[in-house]
Each structure stands twice: as C-alpha cells, then as structure tokens.
Design a protein around this motif. Structure first.
Motif, PDB file in Angstrom:
ATOM      1  N   LEU A 102       0.837  -1.191   0.000  1.00 34.53           N
ATOM      2  CA  LEU A 102       0.000   0.000   0.000  1.00 34.53           C
ATOM      3  C   LEU A 102       0.881   1.254   0.000  1.00 34.53           C
ATOM      4  N   GLU A 103       1.914   1.235   0.806  1.00 35.82           N
ATOM      5  CA  GLU A 103       2.850   2.363   0.843  1.00 35.82           C
ATOM      6  C   GLU A 103       3.505   2.586  -0.505  1.00 35.82           C
ATOM      7  N   GLN A 104       3.963   1.482  -1.111  1.00 40.22           N
ATOM      8  CA  GLN A 104       4.663   1.599  -2.391  1.00 40.22           C
ATOM      9  C   GLN A 104       3.737   2.077  -3.494  1.00 40.22           C
ATOM     10  N   LEU A 105       2.535   1.484  -3.551  1.00 39.01           N
ATOM     11  CA  LEU A 105       1.595   1.890  -4.603  1.00 39.01           C
ATOM     12  C   LEU A 105       1.171   3.340  -4.420  1.00 39.01           C
TER      13      LEU A 105
ATOM     14  N   VAL B 182      -7.765   5.534  18.245  1.00 40.10           N
ATOM     15  CA  VAL B 182      -8.319   5.086  16.961  1.00 40.10           C
ATOM     16  C   VAL B 182      -7.989   6.082  15.853  1.00 40.10           C
ATOM     17  N   VAL B 183      -7.412   5.578  14.774  1.00 44.40           N
ATOM     18  CA  VAL B 183      -7.187   6.412  13.589  1.00 44.40           C
ATOM     19  C   VAL B 183      -8.467   6.361  12.751  1.00 44.40           C
TER      20      VAL B 183
ATOM     21  N   LEU C 280      -6.327  11.345   1.998  1.00 48.62           N
ATOM     22  CA  LEU C 280      -6.041  11.321   3.441  1.00 48.62           C
ATOM     23  C   LEU C 280      -6.315   9.929   4.005  1.00 48.62           C
ATOM     24  N   ALA C 281      -7.394   9.307   3.539  1.00 48.59           N
ATOM     25  CA  ALA C 281      -7.722   7.953   4.018  1.00 48.59           C
ATOM     26  C   ALA C 281      -6.598   6.983   3.680  1.00 48.59           C
ATOM     27  N   ILE C 282      -6.082   7.076   2.451  1.00 46.65           N
ATOM     28  CA  ILE C 282      -5.009   6.163   2.023  1.00 46.65           C
ATOM     29  C   ILE C 282      -3.739   6.442   2.829  1.00 46.65           C
ATOM     30  N   LEU C 283      -3.427   7.725   3.023  1.00 47.13           N
ATOM     31  CA  LEU C 283      -2.236   8.073   3.818  1.00 47.13           C
ATOM     32  C   LEU C 283      -2.376   7.557   5.247  1.00 47.13           C
ATOM     33  N   ASN C 284      -3.560   7.727   5.831  1.00 48.22           N
ATOM     34  CA  ASN C 284      -3.783   7.241   7.200  1.00 48.22           C
ATOM     35  C   ASN C 284      -3.626   5.730   7.286  1.00 48.22           C
ATOM     36  N   LEU C 285      -4.158   5.049   6.277  1.00 52.61           N
ATOM     37  CA  LEU C 285      -4.088   3.584   6.278  1.00 52.61           C
ATOM     38  C   LEU C 285      -2.661   3.095   6.132  1.00 52.61           C
TER      39      LEU C 285
ATOM     40  N   GLY D 104       0.109   4.847   6.526  1.00 50.13           N
ATOM     41  CA  GLY D 104       0.991   5.415   7.554  1.00 50.13           C
ATOM     42  C   GLY D 104       0.866   4.731   8.907  1.00 50.13           C
ATOM     43  N   SER D 105      -0.352   4.345   9.265  1.00 53.63           N
ATOM     44  CA  SER D 105      -0.516   3.856  10.627  1.00 53.63           C
ATOM     45  C   SER D 105      -0.497   2.327  10.711  1.00 53.63           C
ATOM     46  N   LYS D 106      -0.320   1.670   9.569  1.00 48.04           N
ATOM     47  CA  LYS D 106      -0.230   0.200   9.525  1.00 48.04           C
ATOM     48  C   LYS D 106      -1.458  -0.488  10.105  1.00 48.04           C
ATOM     49  N   VAL D 107      -2.602   0.168  10.017  1.00 50.91           N
ATOM     50  CA  VAL D 107      -3.843  -0.498  10.387  1.00 50.91           C
ATOM     51  C   VAL D 107      -4.483  -1.025   9.108  1.00 50.91           C
TER      52      VAL D 107
END
Lengths: 207, 207
Positions: free
Chosen positions: A117-120, B74-75, B85-90, B92-95
């Motif tokens: 997800l990070e890479q994409l 909770v993120v 922002l949703a993708i970055l949060n996901l 970034g926070s490894k949830v």
C-alpha cells in the motif's frame, strides 16, 4: 520486479508444538495478526491467525497444531515470482500477509499489504512539478516551453485562460493522484501529456 | 474523490458491554480482525482487535469495555475528508481498517486496506493497448500513426529496430505497471509518451 523485492526478511513464525498461549502473547507484543507455521528446516506447513488463536483459547486447545490452517489453505508466492503476482494474490485473497518461498518450499520472507500500500500510494503522491522537471530534462523542451504548452492545452480543454505563473503554482501543489482525478482518469492524464508534447514540438517546428 | 467513496457501509461493530467471548465468535465467523466499538447512537467510542480479544480471553476478562482501545487511540477519517487522506492514514498507521465518521462523530462506514489495494492495483493492471486506443480516440492521431511513432521512439531509446506488428504484440500483453518498470519509473513512461506525441505531430507537420 520480483516478489522478493517486496518482502521483509524480518518476520515471526510458529512451530506446530508451540503453545497457543505463548503464540497469543507473541502476537500481542509484536502487533502481528498472523504468522507462518514452519518446521525445523523452515519449510511451510501451515498458517496461524489471531482468529485461530481466539478459537483455540475459547475451546481450551493447547497446541498450534490443533488450530492452524493447513498448508493447502495458505496463499503464498515464490521469491522469483513477479511482484505483480504477489500484489494480485494479496488483493485477490483478502489476506494481509503472504509467505514467500524459495523453490525448496522454505519460507524466506513475508510480504505485508501495508508495505505494498505504501509503495503503490507513493506513486500517487509524486508531485506533478517533479514530473515536469524530469520531462524537461529528458526531452528537448525547456521547462518554460513545457509550461507554455500546458497553458495552451489547458485553454483548449477547460476553455479558460490561465497565466503561466498560475499554472506553475497549480502543479507545485498537485500530486499525480490528484491530477488523475482532475483529468478523469489515467488515460485523460496521458492524453493531456501527449497533447502538451504535440504543442511544444509544433511551436518548435513552426516558429 | 472523497473518503466516503472508498468505504463500505456493511460492517460489524461491538458495544462496550458485549462479552469478549461473543465478539470473538463474531470475528471468527466473519473473518474480521477488528471492529469499532459504538454506543447506542453509533458514536465511536473505541476499537477492538482480535489481539485485544486474545489478551482478554487469556486473562479471563469478560466485557469488551475491559480490553478495547480507547477513542484517542483510533485512527479515523471523516466521510468528507479526501480519499488521499484515508489512504495516507491507512498506509501510515499500519492499520487494516479505518472507521469513517460524519461530522457528528457517528460511524457511517469502514474503509478496508484490501479495497484500497484492489483499487490502486487496478490502475497498474490497465493494458497499454487500451491506453493507446483511448489516446488515439482523444487526440488527432490514428492508431497506426501512434504505433509508428512508438517504434521510432523505441529505436531512439533502445537502439534497436522493431516492426509495428511486433510493437503491437508487445503492448497487447503489457500492463501499465509493467511498462512503468520497463521504462524505469513513472517519469520514464511519461517521457516516452510525450516523445511519441512529438514524433507523431512532427510527422504530420512535415510530410
């Protein structure tokens, strides 16, 4: 790109005769929801998730061998499979983690969906300004000509005038991902890019 | 694109006074590793994962309220936040999962990382042939001229001759993702695309 380039070699695993209690603690401490079950020579023999563990604890089972998913149920990839196959397996099977095997079926690493997800998403985060810079360095177009061609393309597409300095400001704050949405999809973005190339070269040839 | 366009409105949740045992069964049956903890009006008050559950079962706790993560941990995203922002949060926070809130802090959906992974990887799976088709339909270039310009670009880049029919075969079996790797990254692909546009228009203007 090979699957192994996406994998982490730092991973936890369980053995069939580990106690369920012990593995539950190891999972909680490391915040991992699953791990491969390996035998002594690191061959893959199964897979255990925190949901196998909750069931085992509830039903008073003792050993990982009593609750694990068997080898046949594990989705995996070989280290020399394509990265693409790894991503398809991950998104297709709705698992978060894939064990990576060598051709002797030994587990050599783990691919995590958060890494993918990070890479994409990194590509979507690329700034359009950086893309323009790279383009002008690699093609025979100055950065200013590229911006001029872009404003011409913008005028054609959107039907409004835009000053070069306004356009520059726009691309400095826009990511590739946002540009894709703004142009209505990947193809729209390419059509725009090729159009810019056309205008730039036409200008060069005609003036 | 808004966060809400990525969310699923079909999700499970727990209440603070649900029993840990009951939630463990619900998680196993639905194969979900986590769920939001809500109060009666669907306000978010916490988050429970299968690892909270294993700890609770091991330590003989009874209620979700005894093991859940509190609201502060909770993120989440708001439904009208950007999808970005949703993708970055996901990532970034490894949830794996994000609750989506309306402005009254009621949970209206859940964003899952596997959904995002599918959407992001879809773009990489797009066939280059389809991209070419779209381009020739949207710009004033015939498909054949586009292929001819591409073979000229290939000759220039790779230093080898390639026949139009060979090039066509190549793009029919190549995805956008593979093309990005082959051209050394996103910028390389764009440089190639703009170069093709340049050659196509130069040909049109000069002959």
């Amino acid at each position: 790109m090979k699957a192994e380039e996406l994998m982490s070699t730092d991973f936890l695993y369980a053995n069939t005769n580990d106690s369920i209690e012990e593995i539950s603690i190891r999972m909680e401490e490391s915040k991992r929801f699953n791990m491969p079950v390996l035998n002594e020579d690191m061959s893959l023999i199964g897979w255990v998730t925190s949901l196998n563990v909750t069931k085992g604890l509830r039903e008073n089972k003792k050993l990982i061998s009593e609750v694990m998913n068997s080898f046949d149920e594990v989705v995996s990839v070989y280290a020399d499979d394509s990265a693409r196959l790894a991503i398809l397996n991950l998104s297709g099977s709705k698992v978060f983690t894939l064990p990576v095997l060598n051709r002797e079926n030994h587990v050599v690493g783990i691919i995590r969906s958060c890494t993918i997800l990070e890479q994409l998403s990194e590509m979507y985060e690329k700034s359009v300004f950086d893309i323009y810079n790279e383009i002008s360095q690699n093609l025979d177009i100055t950065f200013d000509d590229l911006i001029d061609a872009s404003t011409a393309m913008y005028r054609k597409d959107v039907g409004k005038e835009i000053k070069p300095e306004e356009y520059l400001k726009k691309i400095k704050t826009t990511t590739f991902g946002e540009a894709i949405w703004a142009t209505g999809g990947l193809e729209g973005f390419f059509v725009g890019m090729i159009g810019i190339g056309e205008i730039a070269i036409a200008k060069k040839l005609l003036f």
